[in-house]
Design a protein around this motif. Structure first.
Motif, mmCIF file in Angstrom:
data_model
loop_
_atom_site.group_PDB
_atom_site.id
_atom_site.type_symbol
_atom_site.label_atom_id
_atom_site.label_comp_id
_atom_site.label_asym_id
_atom_site.label_seq_id
_atom_site.Cartn_x
_atom_site.Cartn_y
_atom_site.Cartn_z
ATOM 1 N N ASN A 1 0.871 -1.169 0.000
ATOM 2 C CA ASN A 1 0.000 0.000 0.000
ATOM 3 C C ASN A 1 0.908 1.219 0.000
ATOM 4 O OD1 ASN A 1 -1.779 2.158 0.661
ATOM 5 N ND2 ASN A 1 -3.171 0.690 1.587
ATOM 6 N N ALA A 2 0.786 2.058 -1.025
ATOM 7 C CA ALA A 2 1.659 3.227 -1.133
ATOM 8 C C ALA A 2 0.900 4.400 -1.724
ATOM 9 C CB ALA A 2 2.873 2.905 -1.990
ATOM 10 N N LYS A 3 1.254 5.578 -1.269
ATOM 11 C CA LYS A 3 0.688 6.804 -1.814
ATOM 12 C C LYS A 3 1.825 7.812 -1.963
ATOM 13 C CE LYS A 3 -3.496 7.917 -0.782
ATOM 14 N NZ LYS A 3 -4.714 8.358 -0.093
ATOM 15 N N PHE A 4 2.107 8.165 -3.213
ATOM 16 C CA PHE A 4 3.182 9.093 -3.558
ATOM 17 C C PHE A 4 2.560 10.406 -4.011
ATOM 18 C CE2 PHE A 4 5.674 10.952 -7.006
ATOM 19 C CZ PHE A 4 6.867 11.210 -6.346
ATOM 20 N N ARG A 5 3.130 11.529 -3.568
ATOM 21 C CA ARG A 5 2.613 12.840 -3.957
ATOM 22 C C ARG A 5 3.743 13.726 -4.458
ATOM 23 N NH1 ARG A 5 -2.334 14.760 -0.268
ATOM 24 N NH2 ARG A 5 -3.542 12.878 -0.526
ATOM 25 N N HIS A 6 3.394 14.552 -5.438
ATOM 26 C CA HIS A 6 4.352 15.527 -5.954
ATOM 27 C C HIS A 6 3.667 16.876 -6.034
ATOM 28 C CE1 HIS A 6 7.005 17.676 -8.650
ATOM 29 N NE2 HIS A 6 7.939 16.811 -8.287
ATOM 30 N N TYR A 7 4.047 17.765 -5.128
ATOM 31 C CA TYR A 7 3.550 19.141 -5.137
ATOM 32 C C TYR A 7 4.572 20.012 -5.858
ATOM 33 C CZ TYR A 7 0.173 17.853 -1.518
ATOM 34 O OH TYR A 7 -0.857 17.280 -0.830
ATOM 35 N N SER A 8 4.259 21.284 -6.053
ATOM 36 C CA SER A 8 5.243 22.203 -6.611
ATOM 37 C C SER A 8 6.378 22.354 -5.595
ATOM 38 C CB SER A 8 4.598 23.554 -6.918
ATOM 39 O OG SER A 8 4.154 24.165 -5.726
ATOM 40 N N GLN A 9 7.535 22.794 -6.053
ATOM 41 C CA GLN A 9 8.694 22.905 -5.167
ATOM 42 C C GLN A 9 8.437 23.852 -3.993
ATOM 43 O OE1 GLN A 9 10.879 20.917 -4.988
ATOM 44 N NE2 GLN A 9 11.412 20.119 -6.992
ATOM 45 N N VAL A 10 7.601 24.854 -4.197
ATOM 46 C CA VAL A 10 7.278 25.800 -3.131
ATOM 47 C C VAL A 10 6.611 25.088 -1.950
ATOM 48 C CG1 VAL A 10 5.921 27.862 -2.568
ATOM 49 C CG2 VAL A 10 7.036 27.673 -4.782
ATOM 50 N N PHE A 11 5.842 24.038 -2.221
ATOM 51 C CA PHE A 11 5.131 23.311 -1.172
ATOM 52 C C PHE A 11 5.805 21.995 -0.794
ATOM 53 C CE2 PHE A 11 1.731 26.051 -2.753
ATOM 54 C CZ PHE A 11 1.328 26.608 -1.554
ATOM 55 N N GLY A 12 7.068 21.849 -1.103
ATOM 56 C CA GLY A 12 7.789 20.675 -0.616
ATOM 57 C C GLY A 12 8.189 19.659 -1.659
ATOM 58 N N GLY A 13 7.735 19.793 -2.890
ATOM 59 C CA GLY A 13 8.134 18.859 -3.932
ATOM 60 C C GLY A 13 7.534 17.478 -3.761
ATOM 61 N N ALA A 14 8.314 16.446 -3.999
ATOM 62 C CA ALA A 14 7.835 15.062 -3.995
ATOM 63 C C ALA A 14 8.091 14.397 -2.651
ATOM 64 C CB ALA A 14 8.535 14.279 -5.092
ATOM 65 N N PHE A 15 7.142 13.577 -2.229
ATOM 66 C CA PHE A 15 7.331 12.795 -1.009
ATOM 67 C C PHE A 15 6.402 11.592 -1.019
ATOM 68 C CE2 PHE A 15 4.012 15.792 0.078
ATOM 69 C CZ PHE A 15 3.121 15.066 0.835
ATOM 70 N N LEU A 16 6.742 10.629 -0.213
ATOM 71 C CA LEU A 16 5.933 9.434 -0.027
ATOM 72 C C LEU A 16 5.063 9.668 1.202
ATOM 73 C CD1 LEU A 16 5.554 6.536 -1.149
ATOM 74 C CD2 LEU A 16 7.250 5.796 0.514
ATOM 75 N N LYS A 17 3.754 9.764 1.001
ATOM 76 C CA LYS A 17 2.842 9.980 2.133
ATOM 77 C C LYS A 17 2.861 8.751 3.037
ATOM 78 C CE LYS A 17 -1.943 10.828 3.348
ATOM 79 N NZ LYS A 17 -3.308 10.870 2.888
ATOM 80 N N HIS A 18 2.695 7.593 2.448
ATOM 81 C CA HIS A 18 2.897 6.332 3.154
ATOM 82 C C HIS A 18 3.207 5.258 2.128
ATOM 83 C CE1 HIS A 18 -1.490 5.826 2.309
ATOM 84 N NE2 HIS A 18 -1.121 4.576 2.119
ATOM 85 N N GLY A 19 3.924 4.251 2.562
ATOM 86 C CA GLY A 19 4.269 3.143 1.689
ATOM 87 C C GLY A 19 4.765 1.987 2.538
ATOM 88 N N TRP A 20 4.057 0.882 2.513
ATOM 89 C CA TRP A 20 4.443 -0.247 3.353
ATOM 90 C C TRP A 20 4.105 -1.571 2.695
ATOM 91 C CZ3 TRP A 20 -0.101 -2.735 4.247
ATOM 92 C CH2 TRP A 20 -1.253 -1.978 4.377
ATOM 93 N N PHE A 21 4.894 -2.580 3.091
ATOM 94 C CA PHE A 21 4.641 -3.966 2.720
ATOM 95 C C PHE A 21 4.082 -4.664 3.951
ATOM 96 C CE2 PHE A 21 7.933 -2.875 -0.322
ATOM 97 C CZ PHE A 21 7.413 -3.415 -1.482
ATOM 98 N N GLN A 22 3.203 -5.609 3.724
ATOM 99 C CA GLN A 22 2.604 -6.370 4.827
ATOM 100 C C GLN A 22 2.644 -7.843 4.470
ATOM 101 O OE1 GLN A 22 -1.302 -5.057 6.163
ATOM 102 N NE2 GLN A 22 -1.990 -7.155 6.255
ATOM 103 N N TYR A 23 2.965 -8.666 5.460
ATOM 104 C CA TYR A 23 2.890 -10.106 5.286
ATOM 105 C C TYR A 23 1.969 -10.671 6.349
ATOM 106 C CZ TYR A 23 4.002 -15.004 4.850
ATOM 107 O OH TYR A 23 3.894 -16.355 4.674
ATOM 108 N N ASP A 24 0.978 -11.451 5.921
ATOM 109 C CA ASP A 24 0.028 -12.066 6.843
ATOM 110 C C ASP A 24 0.518 -13.470 7.198
ATOM 111 O OD1 ASP A 24 -1.625 -9.844 6.649
ATOM 112 O OD2 ASP A 24 -2.759 -10.672 4.977
#
Length: 129
Positions: free
Chosen positions: A77-100
């Protein structure tokens, strides 16, 4: 940094997209959901003469890529965001692997979202959905 995050997400796709053999159970089928958004904004400040002459400004706001996957007890489950450079540019909001291991036990590894602000009202936190 942005390229590393995108390459990490894309490198997981071949693992999750393995071919299903006939003896596999129905619950072992690949689940893949890819989504995203591209957001722009329009601004007209009537007290700024230059902006009124231009009839306002149209600008880039945000690009978002969401990926959810599940295959044989391994989840992504991953969510990647890219804002303009003024607002921080690119970042990973969350991203994880899970094993049941079972229905009662699991392990998650990665970047977890830590909520803040008044969560049910999207205008009171930074993420806006």
């Amino acid at each position: 940094m942005t390229k590393i995050i995108l390459l990490s997400l894309l490198s997981c796709m071949p693992i999750l997209c393995a071919v299903q053999t006939p003896e596999e159970k129905a619950e072992d089928k690949l689940y893949l959901k890819v989504g995203g958004a591209l957001r722009f904004h329009y601004n007209l400040s009537t007290w700024k003469d230059d902006q009124v002459k231009r009839a306002g400004d149209f600008g880039y706001d945000m690009f978002r890529l969401n990926v959810e996957a599940d295959f044989k007890g391994i989840k992504l489950n991953a969510k990647f965001r890219h804002y303009s450079q003024v607002f921080g540019g690119a970042f990973l909001k969350h991203g994880w692997f899970q094993y049941d291991f079972s229905e009662q036990s699991q392990i998650q590894v990665g970047l977890q979202q830590v909520p803040f602000g008044i969560q049910q009202y999207n205008s009171n936190n930074w993420f806006l959905i």
